[in-house]
Structure formats: C-alpha cells, structure tokens
Scaffold this motif. Structure first.
Motif, mmCIF file in Angstrom:
data_model
loop_
_atom_site.group_PDB
_atom_site.id
_atom_site.type_symbol
_atom_site.label_atom_id
_atom_site.label_comp_id
_atom_site.label_asym_id
_atom_site.label_seq_id
_atom_site.Cartn_x
_atom_site.Cartn_y
_atom_site.Cartn_z
ATOM 1 N N ALA A 49 0.935 -1.249 0.045
ATOM 2 C CA ALA A 49 -0.117 0.078 0.074
ATOM 3 C C ALA A 49 0.749 1.437 0.029
ATOM 4 O O ALA A 49 1.944 1.307 0.558
ATOM 5 C CB ALA A 49 -1.040 -0.101 1.085
ATOM 6 N N THR A 50 0.462 2.427 -0.489
ATOM 7 C CA THR A 50 1.087 3.506 -0.368
ATOM 8 C C THR A 50 0.021 4.837 -0.348
ATOM 9 O O THR A 50 -1.148 4.685 -0.800
ATOM 10 C CB THR A 50 1.919 3.812 -1.661
ATOM 11 O OG1 THR A 50 2.674 4.886 -1.512
ATOM 12 C CG2 THR A 50 0.819 3.762 -3.055
ATOM 13 N N ILE A 51 0.772 5.746 0.264
ATOM 14 C CA ILE A 51 -0.130 7.109 0.308
ATOM 15 C C ILE A 51 0.305 8.134 -0.052
ATOM 16 O O ILE A 51 1.769 8.271 0.126
ATOM 17 C CB ILE A 51 -0.622 7.050 1.959
ATOM 18 C CG1 ILE A 51 -1.561 8.353 1.952
ATOM 19 C CG2 ILE A 51 0.462 7.312 2.768
ATOM 20 C CD1 ILE A 51 -2.471 8.268 3.285
ATOM 21 N N THR A 58 -4.441 7.069 -2.387
ATOM 22 C CA THR A 58 -4.005 5.674 -1.685
ATOM 23 C C THR A 58 -3.951 4.722 -2.957
ATOM 24 O O THR A 58 -5.013 4.817 -3.642
ATOM 25 C CB THR A 58 -4.630 5.371 -0.587
ATOM 26 O OG1 THR A 58 -6.116 5.016 -0.785
ATOM 27 C CG2 THR A 58 -4.274 6.242 0.550
ATOM 28 N N TYR A 60 -3.481 0.365 -3.406
ATOM 29 C CA TYR A 60 -3.338 -0.897 -2.852
ATOM 30 C C TYR A 60 -2.856 -2.017 -3.389
ATOM 31 O O TYR A 60 -3.603 -2.162 -4.830
ATOM 32 C CB TYR A 60 -4.622 -1.186 -1.836
ATOM 33 C CG TYR A 60 -4.993 -0.405 -0.906
ATOM 34 C CD1 TYR A 60 -4.410 -0.539 0.457
ATOM 35 C CD2 TYR A 60 -5.673 0.852 -1.195
ATOM 36 C CE1 TYR A 60 -4.627 0.280 1.402
ATOM 37 C CE2 TYR A 60 -5.951 1.594 -0.191
ATOM 38 C CZ TYR A 60 -5.664 1.325 1.232
ATOM 39 O OH TYR A 60 -5.804 2.263 2.307
ATOM 40 N N ILE A 70 -4.244 2.226 4.514
ATOM 41 C CA ILE A 70 -3.191 2.939 4.857
ATOM 42 C C ILE A 70 -3.548 4.483 5.294
ATOM 43 O O ILE A 70 -4.396 4.961 4.784
ATOM 44 C CB ILE A 70 -1.919 3.100 3.824
ATOM 45 C CG1 ILE A 70 -0.587 3.652 4.141
ATOM 46 C CG2 ILE A 70 -2.528 3.887 2.510
ATOM 47 C CD1 ILE A 70 0.430 3.598 3.180
ATOM 48 N N SER A 71 -2.801 4.875 6.159
ATOM 49 C CA SER A 71 -3.296 6.425 6.483
ATOM 50 C C SER A 71 -1.979 6.907 6.998
ATOM 51 O O SER A 71 -0.970 6.341 7.182
ATOM 52 C CB SER A 71 -4.363 6.318 7.712
ATOM 53 O OG SER A 71 -3.777 5.504 8.813
#
Length: 127
Positions: A49-51, A58, A60, A70-71
């Motif tokens: 995951a990335t933000i 975001t 996934y 993710i947060s």
C-alpha cells in the motif's frame, strides 16, 4: 543514514486485525509519500500500500484491497497500516518506506522509488 522506526506486528489467527506504525523524522515525513511493503522468505519484496504526501491518494495491492487501509498523521510524523481480516498468505516481514516527492505527485508502487526504510516487523497469521 536514516532509519524509519516501526512498531506493531505479531502472531495472530486468521481473521484477526493488526495495526502497524511507522515514524520518520519530520523533515523527511513532511515531504514524502509513504509506502508499505512485505517480504516472505525466498521472495522479493512486494508492494502492499502507499499514500501520497498529502494523504489524498492511496493505492493498494489487489491481494489486500478491501482489507487493509493505509493512513498518515502528519502531526505525529507517523504512517499506519491497518490490517483487517488477516489471512495466512499475509505472513511476512513488513517494511515501511518514504519517497521524497513534490506535494502533488502520485504515490509509487515500485520499491526502488523509495529513499528510506524501516527495520521491518514480522507479521505471522496462523490458520
């Protein structure tokens, strides 16, 4: 030179939840997209995951979409990975990483795009 600091992880049964945390120096965190990756023995590190730097975008991996979230909390310089309905195939060492970028840049899935990494934390899901 710089190591992100991770916490969380552990041994749980399938269906349980875990939350991973990752803290970074403020000067790094405030200018970076954040990502989570995982690696099983004998396997390459894979994207989870990335933000984005702003928190507004975001991405996934298909294998975790709908289960993981993710947060980021910019006031605490901390990124999180909330993992719900864990499955045995989620087992591995989880790494957080930061990608220095401009504010409007989309986050990246490629681990080679990331600049700094955490020490990794083990997540084991039993059946």
């Amino acid at each position: 030179q710089v190591r992100l600091v991770q916490s969380g992880g552990g041994l749980v049964q399938a269906g349980a939840s875990l939350r991973l945390s990752c803290t970074a120096p403020g000067r790094i965190f405030s200018r970076a997209a954040m990502g989570w990756f995982r690696q099983a023995p004998g396997q390459e590190r894979e994207f989870v995951a990335t933000i984005s730097r702003s928190g507004g975008v975001t991405y996934y991996a298909d294998s975790v979409k709908g289960r993981f979230a993710i947060s980021r909390d910019n006031a605490k310089n901390t990124a999180y990975l909330q993992m719900n309905n864990l499955k045995p195939e989620d087992t591995g060492v989880y790494y957080c990483a930061s990608d220095d970028t401009i504010l409007t840049a989309p986050p990246k899935r490629d681990p080679s795009s990331y600049d700094y990494w955490g020490q990794g934390t083990q997540v084991t899901v039993s059946s």
